[in-house]
Design an enzyme around this catalytic site. Structure first.
Site, PDB file in Angstrom:
ATOM      1  CD  GLU A 105      -2.920  -0.989   2.241  1.00  0.00           C
ATOM      2  OE1 GLU A 105      -2.635  -1.325   3.211  1.00  0.00           O
ATOM      3  OE2 GLU A 105      -4.179  -0.543   2.015  1.00  0.00           O
ATOM      4  CD  GLU A 125      -3.672  -6.375   3.909  1.00  0.00           C
ATOM      5  OE1 GLU A 125      -3.571  -7.044   2.938  1.00  0.00           O
ATOM      6  OE2 GLU A 125      -2.640  -5.356   3.886  1.00  0.00           O
TER       7      GLU A 125
END
Ligand code: NAD
Length: 680
Positions: A105, A125
């Site tokens: 990210e 995740e």
């Protein structure tokens, strides 16, 4: 500092340096934010490079801070990313090694990305029941196809950088990882003056997604992940990237993230993640404990377990001698091994060459002299103390000094087995689960005199053969089977009180177990638990248990292998059909006992079965057989099909609250065969 700043040729190079994988802990985020500020305000700097020290760009969240306040302390990852978005100088990510989770990210929030070969890119995740909560679901679809985004975000699958070398993810790609930084520096100079600075957030999602893409993907996910909301929530967030502008998409992503963070499923998955790590910590064993070298293994007994155990080592490239005194059993065992490997070839999981290699590593022998040089020997002969005695006495005679002598016994006293040798410090239990080549769990049984280096060696070896190991102390059934006994007992008492096998199985299957206790026993063979009951009864004639299992076996109903057990089966078909005969047997037995049959709710079935596990687990903990509650959860999750989204029997009881559990248990104590509920 967990990130360094170097000024070089008008460039600022920020290197994330937080071993082992440059996790983005609070100190690291703070350091990156400070260095960015320093670089931005330094007039001689024209561009900024962000990279990782050592083998990783960044592996994402810092595990050490997992679940602590530091995870969200400022600057949080979203705050750091906002700072990068508005930075007045271009930031170029030089992506090396591993780039995962928050690390990816961060890279997505850079203005440019320079990739290199062999980088592992992932947003995993979802495997913790979450989604990438720092813009990943909104930025990735601005650079890659929705297909790839779904694979990476909703499934959590890693992708190699080389597969994406030509994609919009990378503005430049350097084949040679050794010169990545130099290439990134050249690239930085070439773009330093360009304005406006490009930002991924400003790109539009130009995806042309086929009609029905999201509904089809949801349907496919339903088949695999019906108990977990996260894969679907990830898809919702990805869909939002197409239907909402960037800022609203980010708000949607955050809202979903917060919701998932509170979900029982994510809590369960995070518990499992931490529990797996904790299980590796063994009292009396530390990083300085020496490890014995295991270059060759011997397995005694080529039966169901021996053959499967041998495959684990061959699959890890370790040669194995497999010894059986019955030539027919040996031949059958070797045949089963080849058959299993060939099956993997037929499914495309293995090449024919790998199959040959692995089969070639397993050599069948019929005498002890042939195995005397093995570094580790695992006994998997009949579950009979006399047979074990003769094997261990011979092993003591022939095995070289320092060899580890292991037993795969399920229920026998390992201290007694160790006593058959003059080297009890080298004796350990390695309790594999059936099918041993597939099941992930390994109970490592620590006997009274087992040496620390033997434990350390077996723990390291477990990782090598891709098992999750949990250390147990010596008692009948160790952790898993000791708990299973209580569970099976309750299941049979439920029949005496009025349930049918299919009602019990269905209730616990709806709870999330892949298979209820009766279907499971039919698969494993009712004769096996019958033999164990007989042995236990001989040792303790006053033990209370339901006689139903014995009555079943007396009729030859051993399970699937005899086409009759708790259910009826057709030849070659595993479908369980309710049996009138079994129902008559249950009714007659209940009548003989004088038990008044009643309707029992599914809720009571689940509570009695799951709390029988947790109650025994609590005693196992008290007796010091398991080191920690989470180890017990791991045993049940990895070895007995406890539903992952429930986190394990101990967590289940903790979530109810042990005081409430005790009230329930006291209530069960008043019921049928209530005196089998032995409470603390
Ligand atoms: P099995 O009957 O399938 O195989 C036992 C093998 O040992 C046979 O091939 C037999 O010929 C051989 N054998 C017997 N005595 C021997 C001796 N003195 N020397 C060499 N070989 C000998 O049994 P199994 O199911 O593979 O179980 C083996 C062990 O594993 C038992 O201790 C059992 O409790 C344990 N175990 C079994 C399971 C399971 O689900 N079957 C699971 C975990 C542990």
């Amino acid at each position: 500092m967990s990130a360094s700043l170097e000024l070089q040729n008008n460039l600022a190079i920020i290197t994330i340096n937080n071993p082992p994988v440059n996790g983005l802990g609070h100190a690291t985020r703070t350091a990156i934010a400070e260095h960015l500020r320093a670089a931005e305000t330094n007039p001689s700097i024209i561009a900024i490079i962000l990279t990782g020290a050592g083998k990783a760009f960044s592996g994402g969240a810092d595990i050490k801070e997992f679940g602590t306040d530091k995870t969200f302390a400022q600057p949080s990852l979203p705050t750091l990313i906002e700072q990068m978005d508005v930075c007045s100088k271009p930031i170029i990510a030089a992506i090396n090694g591993v780039c995962m989770g928050g690390g990816l990210e961060l890279a997505l929030a850079c203005h440019y990305r320079v990739g290199t070969s062999g980088v592992q890119l992932a947003l995993p995740e979802v495997k913790l029941g979450l989604l990438p909560g720092a813009g990943g679901t909104q930025r990735l679809p601005r650079l890659l196809s929705m297909d790839i985004c779904t694979t990476m975000i909703s499934i959590g699958q890693a992708i190699q950088s080389d597969q994406l070398a030509d994609s919009a993810l990378f503005d430049a790609f350097e084949i040679n990882p050794q010169v990545l930084l130099q290439t990134a520096a050249n690239f930085a100079h070439s773009v330093a003056a360009l304005r406006p600075i490009p930002r991924v957030r400003d790109l539009s999602v130009k995806q042309k997604v086929e009609a029905g893409f999201f509904s089809n993907t949801r349907a496919a996910l339903m088949k695999k992940s019906s108990h977990f909301p996260a894969p679907f929530a990830c898809l919702d967030a990805l869909e939002a990237s197409m239907t909402q502008d960037f800022d609203n998409g980010i708000k949607t992503e955050r809202a979903i993230f917060q919701h998932l963070l509170q979900s029982e499923e994510s809590k369960a998955l995070r518990h499992i993640f931490m529990a797996e790590r904790a299980a590796g910590k063994i009292a009396g064993v530390d990083a300085n404990t020496p490890i014995r070298s295991i270059k060759s293994v011997a397995v005694i007994g080529a039966g169901t377990m021996g053959a499967g155990i041998a495959m684990n080592f061959a699959s890890a490239g370790i040669p194995v001698h497999i010894l059986d005194l019955q030539s027919a059993s040996l031949a059958k065992g070797l045949e089963r091994i080849r058959h299993n490997y060939q099956g993997a070839v037929n499914k495309g999981k293995l090449t024919q060459e790998q199959c040959e290699q692995r089969c070639g590593l397993i050599i069948g022998v019929d005498n002890y002299a042939a195995i005397e040089n093995a570094d580790l020997v695992i006994e998997a002969v009949f579950e009979d103390m006399q047979v074990k005695q003769s094997v261990f006495e011979q092993l003591d005679q022939v095995m070289k000094a320092g060899a580890i002598l292991a037993s795969n016994t399920s229920t026998l006293d390992l201290n007694q087995i160790a006593g058959f040798t003059k080297r009890p410090q080298d004796v350990i239990g390695l309790h594999f689960f059936s099918p041993a080549n597939i099941m992930e769990l390994l109970e490592i049984v620590r006997a009274e005199h087992t040496a620390a280096d033997v434990l350390a060696t077996c723990s390291a070896l477990a990782k090598k053969i891709k098992k999750t190991a949990v250390v147990a102390g010596v008692c009948d059934g160790f952790i898993g089977n000791r708990m299973l006994e209580q569970y099976t007992k309750q299941a049979a008492f439920l029949l005496e009180e009025g349930c049918t096998p299919q009602q019990v199985d269905r209730a616990i299957e709806v709870f999330g177990f892949a298979m209820g206790p009766f279907r499971m026993n039919d698969l494993a063979g009712n004769d096996i638990s019958w033999a164990i009951r007989k042995r236990r009864l001989a040792a303790n004639p006053s033990a209370i248990y339901s006689k139903l299992g014995d009555l079943l076996c007396e009729q030859g109903r051993f399970g699937q292998k005899t086409q009759a057990g708790w259910y009826d089966y057709q030849v070659g078909d595993r479908t369980a059909h309710p049996s009138d005969l079994v129902m008559q047997m249950i009714c007659a037995h209940a009548q003989a006992l004088g038990v008044v049959q009643r309707h029992i709710s599914d809720e009571e079935i689940v509570q009695r079965l799951v709390l029988s596990l947790a109650n025994e687990g609590r005693k196992i903990l008290r007796d010091g057989i398991a080191a920690r509650s989470s180890d017990i959860d791991i045993v049940y999750l990895k070895g007995y099909g406890f539903p992952l989204h429930r986190g394990g029997p101990m967590v289940y009881a903790e979530n109810i609250g042990w005081d409430k559990v005790d009230i329930l248990l006291h209530h069960f104590q008043q019921g049928h065969q209530g005196n089998t509920w032995i409470l603390e």
